[in-house]
Design an enzyme around this catalytic site. Structure first.
Site, PDB file in Angstrom:
ATOM      1  N   ASP A  39      44.451  14.936 -13.130  1.00  0.00           N
ATOM      2  CA  ASP A  39      44.224  14.174 -14.257  1.00  0.00           C
ATOM      3  C   ASP A  39      45.332  14.030 -15.329  1.00  0.00           C
ATOM      4  O   ASP A  39      46.173  15.129 -15.606  1.00  0.00           O
ATOM      5  CB  ASP A  39      43.254  14.791 -15.150  1.00  0.00           C
ATOM      6  CG  ASP A  39      41.938  14.422 -14.799  1.00  0.00           C
ATOM      7  OD1 ASP A  39      41.823  13.339 -13.808  1.00  0.00           O
ATOM      8  OD2 ASP A  39      40.574  14.943 -15.069  1.00  0.00           O
ATOM      9  N   TYR A  74      45.728   8.385  -2.200  1.00  0.00           N
ATOM     10  CA  TYR A  74      45.025   7.163  -2.817  1.00  0.00           C
ATOM     11  C   TYR A  74      46.111   6.346  -3.407  1.00  0.00           C
ATOM     12  O   TYR A  74      46.297   5.253  -3.517  1.00  0.00           O
ATOM     13  CB  TYR A  74      43.774   7.423  -3.343  1.00  0.00           C
ATOM     14  CG  TYR A  74      43.310   6.421  -4.312  1.00  0.00           C
ATOM     15  CD1 TYR A  74      43.670   6.402  -5.916  1.00  0.00           C
ATOM     16  CD2 TYR A  74      42.857   5.202  -3.858  1.00  0.00           C
ATOM     17  CE1 TYR A  74      43.502   5.155  -6.546  1.00  0.00           C
ATOM     18  CE2 TYR A  74      42.382   4.205  -4.819  1.00  0.00           C
ATOM     19  CZ  TYR A  74      42.686   4.131  -6.089  1.00  0.00           C
ATOM     20  OH  TYR A  74      42.306   3.070  -6.801  1.00  0.00           O
ATOM     21  N   ASN A  83      33.392   9.354 -10.891  1.00  0.00           N
ATOM     22  CA  ASN A  83      34.058   8.796 -12.101  1.00  0.00           C
ATOM     23  C   ASN A  83      33.088   9.152 -13.222  1.00  0.00           C
ATOM     24  O   ASN A  83      31.788   9.566 -13.191  1.00  0.00           O
ATOM     25  CB  ASN A  83      34.301   7.394 -11.918  1.00  0.00           C
ATOM     26  CG  ASN A  83      35.081   6.940 -11.035  1.00  0.00           C
ATOM     27  OD1 ASN A  83      35.056   6.138  -9.996  1.00  0.00           O
ATOM     28  ND2 ASN A  83      36.458   7.461 -10.956  1.00  0.00           N
ATOM     29  N   LEU A  92      30.400  -2.116   5.012  1.00  0.00           N
ATOM     30  CA  LEU A  92      29.355  -1.285   4.425  1.00  0.00           C
ATOM     31  C   LEU A  92      29.337   0.356   4.359  1.00  0.00           C
ATOM     32  O   LEU A  92      28.281   1.087   4.460  1.00  0.00           O
ATOM     33  CB  LEU A  92      27.946  -1.612   5.077  1.00  0.00           C
ATOM     34  CG  LEU A  92      27.520  -3.136   5.170  1.00  0.00           C
ATOM     35  CD1 LEU A  92      26.224  -3.181   5.975  1.00  0.00           C
ATOM     36  CD2 LEU A  92      27.024  -3.471   3.550  1.00  0.00           C
ATOM     37  N   ARG A  99      41.538   7.143 -21.569  1.00  0.00           N
ATOM     38  CA  ARG A  99      41.547   6.072 -20.617  1.00  0.00           C
ATOM     39  C   ARG A  99      41.287   4.700 -21.242  1.00  0.00           C
ATOM     40  O   ARG A  99      40.773   4.705 -22.446  1.00  0.00           O
ATOM     41  CB  ARG A  99      40.519   6.269 -19.705  1.00  0.00           C
ATOM     42  CG  ARG A  99      40.755   7.422 -18.932  1.00  0.00           C
ATOM     43  CD  ARG A  99      41.902   7.488 -17.916  1.00  0.00           C
ATOM     44  NE  ARG A  99      42.375   8.782 -16.958  1.00  0.00           N
ATOM     45  CZ  ARG A  99      42.725   9.911 -17.534  1.00  0.00           C
ATOM     46  NH1 ARG A  99      43.465   9.904 -18.625  1.00  0.00           N
ATOM     47  NH2 ARG A  99      43.056  10.745 -16.768  1.00  0.00           N
ATOM     48  N   ARG A 124      40.637  18.919 -14.657  1.00  0.00           N
ATOM     49  CA  ARG A 124      40.606  18.629 -13.257  1.00  0.00           C
ATOM     50  C   ARG A 124      41.805  18.230 -12.631  1.00  0.00           C
ATOM     51  O   ARG A 124      42.703  17.610 -13.485  1.00  0.00           O
ATOM     52  CB  ARG A 124      39.855  17.351 -13.174  1.00  0.00           C
ATOM     53  CG  ARG A 124      39.486  16.814 -11.675  1.00  0.00           C
ATOM     54  CD  ARG A 124      38.518  15.586 -11.695  1.00  0.00           C
ATOM     55  NE  ARG A 124      39.180  14.444 -12.273  1.00  0.00           N
ATOM     56  CZ  ARG A 124      38.522  12.931 -12.384  1.00  0.00           C
ATOM     57  NH1 ARG A 124      37.423  13.097 -11.690  1.00  0.00           N
ATOM     58  NH2 ARG A 124      38.954  12.169 -12.987  1.00  0.00           N
ATOM     59  N   LYS A 176      48.267   2.591  -2.961  1.00  0.00           N
ATOM     60  CA  LYS A 176      48.379   1.563  -3.853  1.00  0.00           C
ATOM     61  C   LYS A 176      49.823   1.087  -4.151  1.00  0.00           C
ATOM     62  O   LYS A 176      50.011  -0.179  -4.085  1.00  0.00           O
ATOM     63  CB  LYS A 176      47.644   1.665  -5.163  1.00  0.00           C
ATOM     64  CG  LYS A 176      46.164   1.969  -5.158  1.00  0.00           C
ATOM     65  CD  LYS A 176      45.637   0.510  -4.585  1.00  0.00           C
ATOM     66  CE  LYS A 176      44.081   0.711  -4.346  1.00  0.00           C
ATOM     67  NZ  LYS A 176      43.456  -0.348  -3.709  1.00  0.00           N
ATOM     68  N   SER A 186      45.874  -0.567  -8.957  1.00  0.00           N
ATOM     69  CA  SER A 186      45.499   0.554  -9.799  1.00  0.00           C
ATOM     70  C   SER A 186      46.530   1.013 -10.905  1.00  0.00           C
ATOM     71  O   SER A 186      47.598   1.064 -10.429  1.00  0.00           O
ATOM     72  CB  SER A 186      44.780   1.471  -9.148  1.00  0.00           C
ATOM     73  OG  SER A 186      44.381   2.579 -10.164  1.00  0.00           O
TER      74      SER A 186
HETATM   75  C1  WQD Z   1      37.967   9.327 -16.561  1.00  0.00           C
HETATM   76  C2  WQD Z   1      38.258  10.728 -17.487  1.00  0.00           C
HETATM   77  C3  WQD Z   1      38.387  12.731 -16.494  1.00  0.00           C
HETATM   78  C4  WQD Z   1      34.158  12.850 -14.668  1.00  0.00           C
HETATM   79  C5  WQD Z   1      40.160   7.193 -11.347  1.00  0.00           C
HETATM   80  C6  WQD Z   1      41.314   6.614 -10.337  1.00  0.00           C
HETATM   81  C7  WQD Z   1      41.336   5.142 -10.667  1.00  0.00           C
HETATM   82  C8  WQD Z   1      40.324   4.396 -10.908  1.00  0.00           C
HETATM   83  C9  WQD Z   1      39.023   4.584 -11.645  1.00  0.00           C
HETATM   84  C10 WQD Z   1      39.922   3.586  -8.227  1.00  0.00           C
HETATM   85  C11 WQD Z   1      39.358  11.660 -17.088  1.00  0.00           C
HETATM   86  C12 WQD Z   1      37.034  12.874 -17.114  1.00  0.00           C
HETATM   87  C13 WQD Z   1      35.638  12.358 -15.111  1.00  0.00           C
HETATM   88  C14 WQD Z   1      33.718  13.826 -15.060  1.00  0.00           C
HETATM   89  C15 WQD Z   1      34.933  13.977 -16.902  1.00  0.00           C
HETATM   90  N1  WQD Z   1      39.652   4.400  -9.106  1.00  0.00           N
HETATM   91  N2  WQD Z   1      35.913  13.092 -16.580  1.00  0.00           N
HETATM   92  N3  WQD Z   1      33.997  14.649 -16.350  1.00  0.00           N
HETATM   93  O1  WQD Z   1      40.486   9.547 -13.172  1.00  0.00           O
HETATM   94  O2  WQD Z   1      40.827   8.029 -14.910  1.00  0.00           O
HETATM   95  O3  WQD Z   1      40.656   7.148 -12.545  1.00  0.00           O
HETATM   96  O4  WQD Z   1      39.125   6.196 -11.200  1.00  0.00           O
HETATM   97  O5  WQD Z   1      40.183   2.218  -8.731  1.00  0.00           O
HETATM   98  O6  WQD Z   1      42.568   4.762  -9.780  1.00  0.00           O
HETATM   99  O7  WQD Z   1      42.428   7.272 -10.698  1.00  0.00           O
HETATM  100  O8  WQD Z   1      38.581   7.915 -13.950  1.00  0.00           O
HETATM  101  O9  WQD Z   1      36.284   8.097 -14.376  1.00  0.00           O
HETATM  102  O10 WQD Z   1      37.315   9.821 -12.786  1.00  0.00           O
HETATM  103  O11 WQD Z   1      37.923  10.027 -15.337  1.00  0.00           O
HETATM  104  O12 WQD Z   1      35.504  14.587 -17.893  1.00  0.00           O
HETATM  105  O13 WQD Z   1      32.820  14.230 -14.665  1.00  0.00           O
HETATM  106  O14 WQD Z   1      37.053  11.254 -17.428  1.00  0.00           O
HETATM  107  O15 WQD Z   1      39.031  13.939 -16.574  1.00  0.00           O
HETATM  108  O16 WQD Z   1      39.762  12.307 -18.124  1.00  0.00           O
HETATM  109  P1  WQD Z   1      40.325   8.350 -13.592  1.00  0.00           P
HETATM  110  P2  WQD Z   1      37.582   9.018 -13.926  1.00  0.00           P
END
Ligand code: WQD
Length: 344
Positions: A301, A152, A202, A35, A234, A298, A156, A127
């Protein structure tokens, strides 16, 4: 006699959806969850959907004795799906030891128990982050694993190596690593979904929280990437499709269908969408106008990632069925349900 499956992290986002899929496929499920990043209320959501309340043990897998005790109590575990891990990229940079202990020590304790069993089936939550910025797109399982951008991602990569090495000396242990792309969405009933604690890292939960008024405005992290509209691309996969893939992979192991006792599969839709396309899809699907601004990139990325799904389609016999609109619609329905329940 129903096969009994252990799901670690079974009250988490992907874990809870996989528990539902397992129950619906006739498996008996026991959940381990500490939890730390989920709520006991998720158990109620699983029960509402399936009319079954799986066994639940509040165990911290970092406690080796508790792990030992669990397998002495549950001697008939036919398979394990291992989700329990920390998964915030940024947090892992600030607190690497928390990630190496929580993501790797726990994996080792589980494998020590499973390698003793005559027949062990193990599904590992990995991942696409292991690929970093792949040289070619779409990304296939044969793409090189690049130096991880975060502790992280490193956990993996190392986790997969630990499993592969263990399978080499324990033919009785069969394992599959599933490399997820970007899981989004929620169960259509809105009884379970993604429950980010604090500010969502995310994209999709940040979008739904902005749309419902919990967040002021979405920041789009950069629009100067070498993509059509300048924002990152993505592969957004519906969590229901992802959950189904875990059951398919587990069946493959339990039915001894694989030639080797270790394999890896990418789980994605095979389609890439930019951040702006996700925003447009959300607005079109829900009719909600989203407030967002373009902000700085960010750190960490990558520009683009989407899956080559040929191996999962042909070898695993699985393919994603739900599209981006459906995933965002389910995420929005879930956000409204969570917000309503917070008010009452
Ligand atoms: C997606 C896109 C951001 C937030 C990560 C981990 C991966 C998995 C999923 C665990 C990117 C953009 C995001 C925001 C934005 N995690 N974004 N504004 O980074 O692809 O993957 O999460 O299993 O292992 O690496 O996912 O959703 O954070 O970002 O513009 O407020 O959205 O720059 O291009 P990511 P994300």
């Amino acid at each position: 006699m129903k096969s009994k499956i252990l799901v670690t992290g079974g009250l988490g986002f992907i874990g809870s959806h996989t528990v539902v899929a397992l129950i619906e496929q006739g498996y008996e499920v026991v959940i381990i969850d500490n939890l730390s990043n989920s709520s006991i209320n998720v158990l109620g959501g699983i029960t509402k959907i399936t009319q079954v309340t799986p066994e639940f043990e509040n165990i911290d897998l970092r406690n080796k004795e508790e792990v030992l005790g669990f397998f002495e109590k549950h001697t008939n575990i036919a398979g394990v799906i291992h989700f329990a891990a920390s998964k915030a990229v940024g947090e892992s940079v600030e607190n690497p030891l928390l990630y190496y202990e929580n993501n790797l020590a726990t994996l080792i304790y589980l494998l020590q128990r499973l390698s003793e069993k005559e027949d062990a089936n193990f599904i590992f939550s990995s991942s696409c982050t292991v690929y970093g910025q792949a040289d070619t797109l779409p990304i296939s399982e044969s793409a090189p694993v690049k130096k991880a951008e975060s502790p992280y991602g490193n956990t993996k990569q190392i986790g997969e190596e630990i499993i592969k090495d263990t399978c080499k000396v324990h033919p009785n242990l069969k394992a599959i690593s599933l490399r997820y792309f970007n899981p989004i969405g929620a169960h259509p009933s809105a009884e379970i979904g993604e429950l980010p604690i604090g500010t969502p890292q995310n994209l999709v939960p940040f979008i739904t929280q902005t749309a419902i008024g919990k967040r002021e405005q979405l920041s789009v992290f950069g629009n100067d990437y070498p993509t059509n509209d300048g924002t990152c691309i993505r592969d957004y996969i519906h969590v229901m499709d992802l959950a189904r893939a875990h059951v398919v992979a587990l069946k493959r192991l339990m039915n001894n269908e694989a030639e080797s006792n270790y394999d890896v599969f990418n789980l994605g839709t095979g389609k890439g969408n930019s951040v702006l396309e996700v925003i447009q899809s959300f607005e079109r699907t829900t009719g909600k106008k989203l407030s967002y601004k373009i902000a700085e990139r960010r750190e960490g990325d990558i520009t683009a990632a989407y899956a080559d799904t040929i191996k999962a389609n042909s070898v695993l016999g699985w393919r994603s069925e739900k599209d981006l609109d459906e995933a965002l619609e389910s995420a929005w329905k879930w956000e409204k349900k969570v917000t309503d329940s917070e008010k009452n």
